[in-house]
Design an enzyme around this catalytic site. Structure first.
Site, mmCIF file in Angstrom:
data_model
loop_
_atom_site.group_PDB
_atom_site.id
_atom_site.type_symbol
_atom_site.label_atom_id
_atom_site.label_comp_id
_atom_site.label_asym_id
_atom_site.label_seq_id
_atom_site.Cartn_x
_atom_site.Cartn_y
_atom_site.Cartn_z
ATOM 1 N N CYS A 141 0.835 -1.194 0.000
ATOM 2 C CA CYS A 141 0.000 0.000 0.000
ATOM 3 C C CYS A 141 0.878 1.255 0.000
ATOM 4 O O CYS A 141 1.806 1.373 0.804
ATOM 5 C CB CYS A 141 -0.893 -0.016 1.241
ATOM 6 S SG CYS A 141 -1.853 1.505 1.427
ATOM 7 N N CYS B 189 0.289 2.992 3.646
ATOM 8 C CA CYS B 189 0.720 2.438 4.936
ATOM 9 C C CYS B 189 1.700 1.282 4.835
ATOM 10 O O CYS B 189 2.184 0.795 5.853
ATOM 11 C CB CYS B 189 -0.500 2.018 5.754
ATOM 12 S SG CYS B 189 -1.268 0.481 5.180
ATOM 13 N N CYS C 186 -7.293 -0.693 0.832
ATOM 14 C CA CYS C 186 -6.357 -1.247 1.814
ATOM 15 C C CYS C 186 -7.110 -1.381 3.131
ATOM 16 O O CYS C 186 -7.710 -0.415 3.602
ATOM 17 C CB CYS C 186 -5.160 -0.326 1.978
ATOM 18 S SG CYS C 186 -4.146 -0.761 3.402
ATOM 19 N N CYS D 221 -5.408 1.099 6.110
ATOM 20 C CA CYS D 221 -5.546 2.564 6.152
ATOM 21 C C CYS D 221 -6.776 3.034 5.361
ATOM 22 O O CYS D 221 -7.002 4.243 5.258
ATOM 23 C CB CYS D 221 -4.290 3.240 5.620
ATOM 24 S SG CYS D 221 -4.049 3.066 3.842
ATOM 25 N N CYS E 120 -8.059 -4.108 -10.898
ATOM 26 C CA CYS E 120 -7.607 -2.983 -11.712
ATOM 27 C C CYS E 120 -7.137 -1.902 -10.740
ATOM 28 O O CYS E 120 -7.957 -1.251 -10.090
ATOM 29 C CB CYS E 120 -8.797 -2.508 -12.556
ATOM 30 S SG CYS E 120 -8.425 -1.148 -13.658
HETATM 31 ZN ZN LIG Z 1 -2.823 1.090 3.456
#
Ligand SMILES: [Zn+2]
Length: 181
Positions: free
Chosen positions: A94, A97, A143, A146, A166
């Site tokens: 991510c 985070c 995610c 976060c 995607c």
């Molecule tokens: Zn994250």
């Protein structure tokens, strides 16, 4: 004058391409997309394991382009992402985070202009939400640590899952296998 017309045409065309492939376009100010810039130190999760930062804190950590995608559900223009053609072996974490989300082992060329994966590293790390914006019924993926916007998942992917994640390059950071992170 001609130049202005050309730019308007180009922007409209990019929007059409983006809509045709099922990802909504970002605002016109976002012309070139790069990978998310994350501060060297990942933000600390709270007691529940979530990363919760204020809008100002996210703005400090992320590039303006990454902020628009991760925190405001924007979409980078097709074909512009820094990680689109990345074929190195490693993990896509991510951009907000650092949570591991996708693997190079599941990356494929979908022809859409966005990095595409047919599976996730862990179902626990990637959340799904119904998204009825822009007159379409889609499944947004985020995610789970976060709540950063990643992209969408569709049911027209390759075997063995039949899924196509995607994902915006701007939502991700690539960690190559063997690097010291
Ligand atoms: Zn994250």
């Amino acid at each position: 004058m001609k130049n202005t017309h050309f730019h308007r045409f180009a922007a409209a065309f990019a929007m059409l391409v983006a809509l045709a492939f099922g990802c909504e376009p970002a605002s016109s100010q976002q012309q070139t997309a790069q990978s998310a810039q994350t501060a060297a130190v990942a933000p600390k999760p709270d007691k529940t394991g979530k990363v919760r930062l204020s809008e100002a804190e996210w703005k400090q950590r992320l590039s303006p382009e990454a902020f628009q995608v991760l925190r405001q559900k924007g979409t980078e223009y097709a074909g512009t992402g820094a990680l689109l053609k990345n074929k190195k072996k490693g993990t896509y974490v991510c951009g907000g985070c650092g949570l591991p989300l996708f693997s190079s082992a599941h990356k494929f060329d979908s022809g859409t202009g966005w990095p595409s994966f047919y599976d996730v590293v862990s179902k626990q790390n990637v959340g799904e939400h119904d998204d009825r914006s822009h007159g379409m019924e889609r499944t947004e993926v985020v995610c789970n640590r976060c709540d950063g916007h990643l992209g969408h998942v569709f049911n027209d992917g390759p075997n063995p899952t039949g899924l196509r994640y995607c994902i915006n390059s701007l939502s991700l950071r690539f960690v190559e296998d063997g690097s010291k992170e």
